[in-house]
Design a protein around this motif. Sequence first.
Motif, PDB file in Angstrom:
ATOM      1  N   SER A 160      -4.938   3.051   3.875  1.00  0.00           N
ATOM      2  CA  SER A 160      -5.629   3.188   5.158  1.00  0.00           C
ATOM      3  C   SER A 160      -5.686   1.658   5.531  1.00  0.00           C
ATOM      4  O   SER A 160      -5.583   1.169   6.896  1.00  0.00           O
ATOM      5  N   LEU A 161      -6.298   0.811   4.796  1.00  0.00           N
ATOM      6  CA  LEU A 161      -6.365  -0.636   5.091  1.00  0.00           C
ATOM      7  C   LEU A 161      -5.203  -1.338   5.674  1.00  0.00           C
ATOM      8  O   LEU A 161      -5.181  -2.149   6.347  1.00  0.00           O
ATOM      9  N   SER A 217      -7.344   4.983   0.136  1.00  0.00           N
ATOM     10  CA  SER A 217      -8.145   4.207   1.016  1.00  0.00           C
ATOM     11  C   SER A 217      -7.631   2.666   1.130  1.00  0.00           C
ATOM     12  O   SER A 217      -7.448   2.008   2.266  1.00  0.00           O
ATOM     13  N   CYS A 274     -14.269   5.535   2.531  1.00  0.00           N
ATOM     14  CA  CYS A 274     -13.279   6.536   1.993  1.00  0.00           C
ATOM     15  C   CYS A 274     -13.498   6.595   0.526  1.00  0.00           C
ATOM     16  O   CYS A 274     -13.506   7.864   0.207  1.00  0.00           O
ATOM     17  N   SER A 316       0.852  -1.207   0.046  1.00  0.00           N
ATOM     18  CA  SER A 316      -0.205  -0.007  -0.069  1.00  0.00           C
ATOM     19  C   SER A 316       0.791   1.155   0.327  1.00  0.00           C
ATOM     20  O   SER A 316       0.339   2.339  -0.555  1.00  0.00           O
ATOM     21  N   SER A 318     -13.476  -0.954  -4.241  1.00  0.00           N
ATOM     22  CA  SER A 318     -12.880   0.221  -4.509  1.00  0.00           C
ATOM     23  C   SER A 318     -12.962   0.676  -6.072  1.00  0.00           C
ATOM     24  O   SER A 318     -13.145   1.566  -6.533  1.00  0.00           O
ATOM     25  N   PRO A 326     -11.336   7.293   8.271  1.00  0.00           N
ATOM     26  CA  PRO A 326     -10.754   5.893   8.485  1.00  0.00           C
ATOM     27  C   PRO A 326      -9.318   6.063   8.968  1.00  0.00           C
ATOM     28  O   PRO A 326      -8.983   5.266   9.770  1.00  0.00           O
ATOM     29  N   SER A 346     -12.550   1.670   4.385  1.00  0.00           N
ATOM     30  CA  SER A 346     -12.007   1.984   3.172  1.00  0.00           C
ATOM     31  C   SER A 346     -12.945   2.140   2.095  1.00  0.00           C
ATOM     32  O   SER A 346     -12.501   2.940   0.924  1.00  0.00           O
ATOM     33  N   SER A 383     -11.107  -5.328  -0.488  1.00  0.00           N
ATOM     34  CA  SER A 383     -11.030  -3.625  -0.421  1.00  0.00           C
ATOM     35  C   SER A 383     -10.740  -3.201  -1.767  1.00  0.00           C
ATOM     36  O   SER A 383     -11.450  -2.251  -2.369  1.00  0.00           O
TER      37      SER A 383
END
Length: 346
Positions: free
Chosen positions: A128-129, A125, A164, A91, A322, A207, A161, A318
């Motif tokens: 963030s996860l 996002s 977000c 990420s 997304s 988040p 996420s 996620s």
Amino acid sequence: MLSLIKLPRVFTINQVPKVFHEDGIMSGYRHPCSSAKECVLSLFQLTNETLNIWTHFLPTWFFLWKLLTVIFVQDEWRDPYVWPLLMFLTSCCVYPLASSCAHTFSTMSVRARHICFFFDYGALSFYSLGTAITYSSYCFPEKWVNSMFHWYYIPAAVFNSIICTGLACYSRLGMPFLHYNCNTIRSSESFSPKLGKSLRIVAFAYPYLFDNIPLFYRIFVCTGDGCTNNEAIGLHYQHTSMAFLTGFLFATHLPERLAPGSFDYIGHSHQLFHVFAITGTYFQMKAIELDMTLRKQWLQMHTQPIPFVNPVGSALLSLALSLSIIYVFSLALFSTTDKQKRDKKK
């Protein structure tokens, strides 16, 4: 070599559509209908986006080097205990790369600008996860390990996420999608960006605040036994401070708001936002690695082994959701502009 290449022309704020305007930035804008080649060439000239691009593009390679080092040099990828770290490092590669690409190609058209930043929001996002996955695995205070909150922390982070991405993409629908002739870059669109900006702040802050609940409790509230006070606490303080500073810069547009035109090329808030965000991510990575190393024995004794589906499955879910959200908003963007074109012809 570059002196033989004709670099794209730059414009003032009054020469570009309002959707491209930035608070306090008066000049250095690229043509709002630039070609892909012109966008790439603009990396080698000074515009108001140049440092935005490089301050995220270069760190991408550092985090990629770190990820490949863990996989191939340290050869730790077979250890399930390391899988959450790999998701986090992935990420950390994705979000600055998506950001640099978004800033590079966002002036190809109004549509391209929105879609580029849709992907940028999706990458944030995902980051963030990745943060939540590592915090759940390495950074929870001992008092909270195996608690109800701990068990539902990752599913909640996946849900957050998605919220977000959706809320951040939705925040751009309030901006103009009006079609305009690329041969004339003047435009009379009118819109209020304040609501969209406020929605994006909420989309990113929500988040972040949830992910950091166990960390905030550990470093600011918890006292006594079970609080996991170790050498990583200092690094956690540093990256937390950087995170609040990046949020402050994103929300206030300082210093360019105080002196419009003085920080068009160097020193405006978005550049500083990028620098502090990357610096904070670096401190965050070092803190996570230190917690991971210092707490390994205790965590392996008191928690169940990490199944492959936990970090990787959560990240893939996620990511898929997304991307689906980005696809839906992109379709909405195209249908809106097509309708506006038809209405304009009538």
